[in-house]
Design an enzyme around this catalytic site. Structure first.
Site, PDB file in Angstrom:
ATOM      1  N   ARG A   1       0.688  -1.568   0.320  1.00 56.24           N
ATOM      2  CA  ARG A   1       0.173   0.039   0.208  1.00 56.24           C
ATOM      3  C   ARG A   1       1.012   0.901  -0.026  1.00 56.24           C
ATOM      4  O   ARG A   1       0.438   2.131   0.724  1.00 56.24           O
ATOM      5  CB  ARG A   1      -0.891   0.119   1.252  1.00 56.24           C
ATOM      6  CG  ARG A   1      -1.704  -0.786   0.747  1.00 56.24           C
ATOM      7  CD  ARG A   1      -2.852  -1.018   2.078  1.00 56.24           C
ATOM      8  NE  ARG A   1      -3.969  -1.540   2.147  1.00 56.24           N
ATOM      9  CZ  ARG A   1      -4.396  -2.366   3.462  1.00 56.24           C
ATOM     10  NH1 ARG A   1      -4.570  -1.852   4.352  1.00 56.24           N
ATOM     11  NH2 ARG A   1      -5.435  -4.091   2.949  1.00 56.24           N
TER      12      ARG A   1
ATOM     13  N   ARG B   1      -3.547   6.536   0.116  1.00 52.73           N
ATOM     14  CA  ARG B   1      -3.856   7.153   1.490  1.00 52.73           C
ATOM     15  C   ARG B   1      -2.804   8.355   1.555  1.00 52.73           C
ATOM     16  O   ARG B   1      -3.364   9.092   2.470  1.00 52.73           O
ATOM     17  CB  ARG B   1      -5.149   7.135   1.943  1.00 52.73           C
ATOM     18  CG  ARG B   1      -6.349   6.406   1.231  1.00 52.73           C
ATOM     19  CD  ARG B   1      -7.834   6.246   2.545  1.00 52.73           C
ATOM     20  NE  ARG B   1      -6.676   4.478   2.446  1.00 52.73           N
ATOM     21  CZ  ARG B   1      -7.481   3.813   3.383  1.00 52.73           C
ATOM     22  NH1 ARG B   1      -8.753   4.358   3.874  1.00 52.73           N
ATOM     23  NH2 ARG B   1      -7.129   2.408   3.320  1.00 52.73           N
TER      24      ARG B   1
ATOM     25  N   ARG C   1      -7.092  11.613  -7.138  1.00 55.47           N
ATOM     26  CA  ARG C   1      -8.215  10.399  -6.692  1.00 55.47           C
ATOM     27  C   ARG C   1      -9.729  11.316  -6.767  1.00 55.47           C
ATOM     28  O   ARG C   1     -10.742  10.495  -6.386  1.00 55.47           O
ATOM     29  CB  ARG C   1      -7.910   9.097  -5.384  1.00 55.47           C
ATOM     30  CG  ARG C   1      -7.279   8.119  -6.104  1.00 55.47           C
ATOM     31  CD  ARG C   1      -8.069   6.889  -7.059  1.00 55.47           C
ATOM     32  NE  ARG C   1      -9.551   7.244  -5.747  1.00 55.47           N
ATOM     33  CZ  ARG C   1      -9.876   6.669  -5.092  1.00 55.47           C
ATOM     34  NH1 ARG C   1      -8.604   5.765  -4.993  1.00 55.47           N
ATOM     35  NH2 ARG C   1     -10.811   6.413  -4.384  1.00 55.47           N
TER      36      ARG C   1
ATOM     37  N   ASP D   1      -6.861  -3.877  -6.684  1.00 54.56           N
ATOM     38  CA  ASP D   1      -7.674  -3.991  -6.062  1.00 54.56           C
ATOM     39  C   ASP D   1      -7.962  -5.429  -6.192  1.00 54.56           C
ATOM     40  O   ASP D   1      -7.666  -5.855  -7.615  1.00 54.56           O
ATOM     41  CB  ASP D   1      -9.123  -3.201  -5.774  1.00 54.56           C
ATOM     42  CG  ASP D   1      -9.583  -3.776  -4.533  1.00 54.56           C
ATOM     43  OD1 ASP D   1      -9.302  -2.887  -3.526  1.00 54.56           O
ATOM     44  OD2 ASP D   1      -9.865  -4.979  -3.679  1.00 54.56           O
TER      45      ASP D   1
ATOM     46  N   TYR E   1     -14.580 -12.893   0.369  1.00 52.39           N
ATOM     47  CA  TYR E   1     -15.462 -12.117   0.380  1.00 52.39           C
ATOM     48  C   TYR E   1     -16.816 -11.978  -0.761  1.00 52.39           C
ATOM     49  O   TYR E   1     -18.398 -11.258  -0.272  1.00 52.39           O
ATOM     50  CB  TYR E   1     -14.553 -10.621  -0.856  1.00 52.39           C
ATOM     51  CG  TYR E   1     -13.849 -10.039  -0.040  1.00 52.39           C
ATOM     52  CD1 TYR E   1     -14.407  -8.941   0.498  1.00 52.39           C
ATOM     53  CD2 TYR E   1     -12.514  -9.851  -0.201  1.00 52.39           C
ATOM     54  CE1 TYR E   1     -13.585  -7.970   1.930  1.00 52.39           C
ATOM     55  CE2 TYR E   1     -11.522  -9.223   0.574  1.00 52.39           C
ATOM     56  CZ  TYR E   1     -12.315  -7.972   1.205  1.00 52.39           C
ATOM     57  OH  TYR E   1     -11.075  -7.712   1.899  1.00 52.39           O
TER      58      TYR E   1
END
Length: 358
Positions: free
Chosen positions: A41, A45, A54, A90, A165
């Protein structure tokens, strides 16, 4: 968007191609000029430049636009001087590409509109073909052209995590529907995971054939399983996903969260490098795996918020522990946390390179 700035990486004898970079050499257990470092990552962010590009763009759309994928993947390479780029994507991108109705909800994660819990549900899940993701091929080719000698790591979610998921309908703290299906209808479970292994493998293969120098299979939820359940219900499918790219000749990294008891099984599934999260020291991981594989890891991401003296001490300890392994790729024991100070990451890269210089 404007053109991408030139990539700057740390000094090393690697005007060599990406295939002979410190990252790839460490993954193969070969001598390196310094311990290579990248962060899970690292593109995300924690970077203000990421948040800027983004703005107003959903996560799934960001992952399917080659201009954005290229820019975001390059950002931490420029800023931190890491030894590898990690492909911005992702783990649910290939599921969406084969028609699963899902969304990545901010603050929640992937949410699946219709969970997969029956044989009829499974029939909605078709195999992935390269024609489903031409943008991924384009993104990887654009990136490798920009990166030059800096390797690009492609990645995909492991079958168990994707299955969880799909079965749960989103993130889960207990995985009750997943485990109920696994034990209650083993035949359906194995059929689901076999299909997901083909999807993961195909997604990895698209990236590898387009030019990625290494590939990582990421198992977010495997740590919720017992060793026996992992061995029976999961390992064969992770092995199938990894086997599908064995002929590409690029190192395969296998990482899971909370998988200290599973490290040997994860290596035996077909990994060239075993990723270690922060709950297990590299020394213990090396003992558990009997030195059979190079290791990746494993600084606790939370320590990036500690005073520099404490962080520095731990980084040096990890570099020293890694020297005993057949090869060592410095990384975090999980992803960069959103509020991490980017300047701290840059200092960690510089420190790893400094104390590990051969």
């Amino acid at each position: 968007m404007g053109g991408c700035r030139a990539v700057t990486t740390s000094p090393s004898p690697a005007a060599a191609p990406a295939s002979d970079s410190a990252l790839v050499r460490a993954a193969r257990g070969l001598p390196v000029p310094h311990t290579p470092v990248w962060f899970m990552r690292q593109a995300g962010r924690s970077l203000p430049e990421y948040r800027k590009v983004r703005e107003g763009v959903g996560m799934l759309e960001s992952c399917r636009r080659p201009d954005l994928v290229t820019e975001i993947t390059l950002q931490p390479v420029r800023r931190h001087g890491v030894d590898a780029a990690i492909f911005f994507s992702d783990i649910v991108v290939p599921l969406a590409a084969v028609g699963i109705d899902l969304d990545i909800v901010a603050g929640v994660g992937p949410v699946v509109a219709e969970p997969v819990r029956t044989r009829a549900d499974l029939e909605r899940l078709r195999d992935l073909v390269p024609e489903d993701v031409p943008d991924i091929t384009e993104s990887v080719r654009m990136l490798t052209a920009e990166l030059g000698a800096t390797p690009l790591i492609g990645f995909a979610g492991a079958p168990f995590t994707l299955a969880s998921y799909l079965v749960e309908g989103g993130p889960s703290k207990n995985h009750e529907h997943t485990k109920a299906l696994m034990h209650g209808d083993p035949e359906l479970w194995h059929d689901l995971c076999a299909r997901l292994a083909r999807i993961s493998g195909a997604f990895l293969r698209v990236q590898g054939e387009a030019g990625a120098s290494a590939l990582q299979l990421f198992d977010s939820w495997a740590g919720f399983l017992s060793r026996a359940d992992y061995e029976q219900f999961v390992a064969p499918h992770s092995a199938a996903a990894l086997a599908s790219v064995a002929d590409l000749g690029v190192p395969r990294i296998h990482f899971g969260v909370g998988t200290g008891e599973l490290l040997t099984l994860m290596g035996e599934a077909g990994a060239d490098v075993v990723g270690v999260d922060y709950r297990v020291s590299l020394t213990d991981a090396l003992e558990r795996t009997r030195g059979r594989w190079p290791l990746q890891g494993n600084l606790d991401p939370a320590l990036l918020f500690a005073p520099w003296e404490a962080l520095e001490r731990r980084v040096v300890e990890i570099v020293e522990e890694g020297r005993a392994a057949p090869g060592h790729v410095f990384n975090l024991g999980h992803g960069v946390l959103p509020h991490t100070d980017p300047d701290v990451l840059t200092r960690v890269v510089e420190l790893v390179h400094e104390v590990s210089a051969r």
